[in-house]
Motif scaffolding. Sequence first.
Motif, mmCIF file in Angstrom:
data_model
loop_
_atom_site.group_PDB
_atom_site.id
_atom_site.type_symbol
_atom_site.label_atom_id
_atom_site.label_comp_id
_atom_site.label_asym_id
_atom_site.label_seq_id
_atom_site.Cartn_x
_atom_site.Cartn_y
_atom_site.Cartn_z
ATOM 1 N N ASP A 1 8.273 22.922 -2.085
ATOM 2 C CA ASP A 1 7.166 23.843 -2.336
ATOM 3 C C ASP A 1 7.284 25.088 -1.450
ATOM 4 O O ASP A 1 7.083 26.214 -1.920
ATOM 5 C CB ASP A 1 5.823 23.161 -2.089
ATOM 6 N N ASP A 2 7.615 24.879 -0.166
ATOM 7 C CA ASP A 2 7.785 26.014 0.747
ATOM 8 C C ASP A 2 8.934 26.918 0.290
ATOM 9 O O ASP A 2 8.810 28.149 0.296
ATOM 10 C CB ASP A 2 8.054 25.533 2.169
ATOM 11 N N LEU A 3 10.044 26.309 -0.103
ATOM 12 C CA LEU A 3 11.190 27.105 -0.571
ATOM 13 C C LEU A 3 10.834 27.900 -1.829
ATOM 14 O O LEU A 3 11.206 29.066 -1.963
ATOM 15 C CB LEU A 3 12.390 26.206 -0.854
ATOM 16 N N ARG A 4 10.113 27.265 -2.742
ATOM 17 C CA ARG A 4 9.712 27.953 -3.973
ATOM 18 C C ARG A 4 8.854 29.170 -3.645
ATOM 19 O O ARG A 4 9.067 30.258 -4.190
ATOM 20 C CB ARG A 4 8.952 27.004 -4.898
ATOM 21 N N GLU A 5 7.888 29.008 -2.731
ATOM 22 C CA GLU A 5 7.025 30.125 -2.350
ATOM 23 C C GLU A 5 7.828 31.242 -1.691
ATOM 24 O O GLU A 5 7.609 32.423 -1.971
ATOM 25 C CB GLU A 5 5.919 29.637 -1.425
ATOM 26 N N GLN A 6 8.757 30.877 -0.805
ATOM 27 C CA GLN A 6 9.556 31.895 -0.126
ATOM 28 C C GLN A 6 10.464 32.637 -1.099
ATOM 29 O O GLN A 6 10.605 33.857 -1.024
ATOM 30 C CB GLN A 6 10.382 31.262 0.986
ATOM 31 N N ILE A 7 11.076 31.909 -2.025
ATOM 32 C CA ILE A 7 11.966 32.553 -2.995
ATOM 33 C C ILE A 7 11.167 33.459 -3.924
ATOM 34 O O ILE A 7 11.604 34.567 -4.256
ATOM 35 C CB ILE A 7 12.763 31.486 -3.775
ATOM 36 N N ASP B 1 0.837 -1.183 0.000
ATOM 37 C CA ASP B 1 0.000 0.000 0.000
ATOM 38 C C ASP B 1 0.876 1.237 0.000
ATOM 39 O O ASP B 1 2.069 1.177 0.300
ATOM 40 C CB ASP B 1 -0.900 0.029 1.239
ATOM 41 N N GLU B 2 0.268 2.380 -0.330
ATOM 42 C CA GLU B 2 0.990 3.638 -0.233
ATOM 43 C C GLU B 2 1.360 3.868 1.226
ATOM 44 O O GLU B 2 0.560 3.595 2.119
ATOM 45 C CB GLU B 2 0.115 4.797 -0.707
ATOM 46 N N PRO B 3 2.564 4.363 1.488
ATOM 47 C CA PRO B 3 2.954 4.581 2.876
ATOM 48 C C PRO B 3 2.106 5.683 3.514
ATOM 49 O O PRO B 3 1.789 6.684 2.889
ATOM 50 C CB PRO B 3 4.417 5.004 2.787
ATOM 51 N N VAL B 4 1.750 5.466 4.737
ATOM 52 C CA VAL B 4 0.994 6.459 5.491
ATOM 53 C C VAL B 4 1.998 7.374 6.189
ATOM 54 O O VAL B 4 2.970 6.910 6.776
ATOM 55 C CB VAL B 4 0.087 5.762 6.527
ATOM 56 N N ALA B 5 1.730 8.658 6.104
ATOM 57 C CA ALA B 5 2.641 9.620 6.727
ATOM 58 C C ALA B 5 2.507 9.521 8.242
ATOM 59 O O ALA B 5 1.608 10.079 8.843
ATOM 60 C CB ALA B 5 2.335 11.023 6.246
ATOM 61 N N SER B 6 3.397 8.771 8.868
ATOM 62 C CA SER B 6 3.357 8.602 10.316
ATOM 63 C C SER B 6 4.387 9.477 11.012
ATOM 64 O O SER B 6 4.392 9.563 12.234
ATOM 65 C CB SER B 6 3.597 7.139 10.681
ATOM 66 N N LEU B 7 5.253 10.085 10.224
ATOM 67 C CA LEU B 7 6.262 10.967 10.799
ATOM 68 C C LEU B 7 5.760 12.407 10.755
ATOM 69 O O LEU B 7 4.960 12.764 9.902
ATOM 70 C CB LEU B 7 7.562 10.866 9.986
ATOM 71 N N PRO B 8 6.237 13.238 11.655
ATOM 72 C CA PRO B 8 5.823 14.641 11.596
ATOM 73 C C PRO B 8 6.374 15.283 10.331
ATOM 74 O O PRO B 8 7.433 14.903 9.826
ATOM 75 C CB PRO B 8 6.446 15.250 12.857
ATOM 76 N N PRO B 9 5.661 16.263 9.793
ATOM 77 C CA PRO B 9 6.149 16.908 8.567
ATOM 78 C C PRO B 9 7.427 17.688 8.830
ATOM 79 O O PRO B 9 7.666 18.167 9.932
ATOM 80 C CB PRO B 9 5.000 17.838 8.176
ATOM 81 N N VAL B 10 8.243 17.802 7.805
ATOM 82 C CA VAL B 10 9.462 18.597 7.885
ATOM 83 C C VAL B 10 9.086 20.004 7.449
ATOM 84 O O VAL B 10 8.666 20.218 6.320
ATOM 85 C CB VAL B 10 10.562 18.016 6.963
ATOM 86 N N LEU B 11 9.206 20.956 8.361
ATOM 87 C CA LEU B 11 8.770 22.319 8.081
ATOM 88 C C LEU B 11 9.937 23.288 8.174
ATOM 89 O O LEU B 11 10.855 23.098 8.962
ATOM 90 C CB LEU B 11 7.681 22.741 9.076
ATOM 91 N N LEU B 12 9.857 24.313 7.358
ATOM 92 C CA LEU B 12 10.822 25.404 7.417
ATOM 93 C C LEU B 12 10.182 26.585 8.129
ATOM 94 O O LEU B 12 8.956 26.748 8.099
ATOM 95 C CB LEU B 12 11.197 25.837 6.000
ATOM 96 N N PRO B 13 10.981 27.447 8.752
ATOM 97 C CA PRO B 13 10.416 28.675 9.298
ATOM 98 C C PRO B 13 9.888 29.555 8.159
ATOM 99 O O PRO B 13 10.221 29.348 6.993
ATOM 100 C CB PRO B 13 11.589 29.341 10.005
ATOM 101 N N GLU B 14 9.070 30.535 8.503
ATOM 102 C CA GLU B 14 8.463 31.371 7.467
ATOM 103 C C GLU B 14 9.512 32.100 6.641
ATOM 104 O O GLU B 14 9.368 32.265 5.438
ATOM 105 C CB GLU B 14 7.509 32.373 8.101
ATOM 106 N N HIS B 15 10.575 32.539 7.288
ATOM 107 C CA HIS B 15 11.678 33.196 6.579
ATOM 108 C C HIS B 15 12.922 32.324 6.755
ATOM 109 O O HIS B 15 13.740 32.558 7.638
ATOM 110 C CB HIS B 15 11.907 34.610 7.127
ATOM 111 N N ALA B 16 13.062 31.343 5.881
ATOM 112 C CA ALA B 16 14.151 30.368 6.017
ATOM 113 C C ALA B 16 15.481 30.996 5.637
ATOM 114 O O ALA B 16 15.576 31.784 4.700
ATOM 115 C CB ALA B 16 13.883 29.162 5.124
#
Length: 117
Positions: free
Chosen positions: A86-92, A44-59
């Motif tokens: 995706d987060d990096l693209r939005e910030q840049i 099956d597709e893996p279930v996201a059981s780990l916390p997401p990897v997040l960047l600060p708003e201004h990385a």
Amino acid sequence: MSLFLVFLAIALIGVAVLVGNGLASKISRRGRAGGRASFDDGFDEPVASLPPVLLPEHAAAADIDRLRFGVGLRGYRMDQVDQVLDDLREQITARDQRIQALGEELERLRPPTEPRP
């Protein structure tokens, strides 16, 4: 010679059973529809059981250096990597727009006699 014929008969019976059950198409990765969509490897597709990897708003560069992705069966977790990219693209994009706006404002406020650097 008779041992070879017995082995050949067993092999042919095995192939006939695989084809009869439709397992040969799954083993060879060719389904009846002829594409990857019909391939079913039983996982099956893996279930996201780990916390997401997040960047600060201004990385900053140090934030990117500290990133650590969970390792999956075939490498890094694609969902985590995609989210960070995706987060990096939005910030840049936001920074590029801000730089462009500040440059336009600087041009507007600069006296006409002052030479451009």
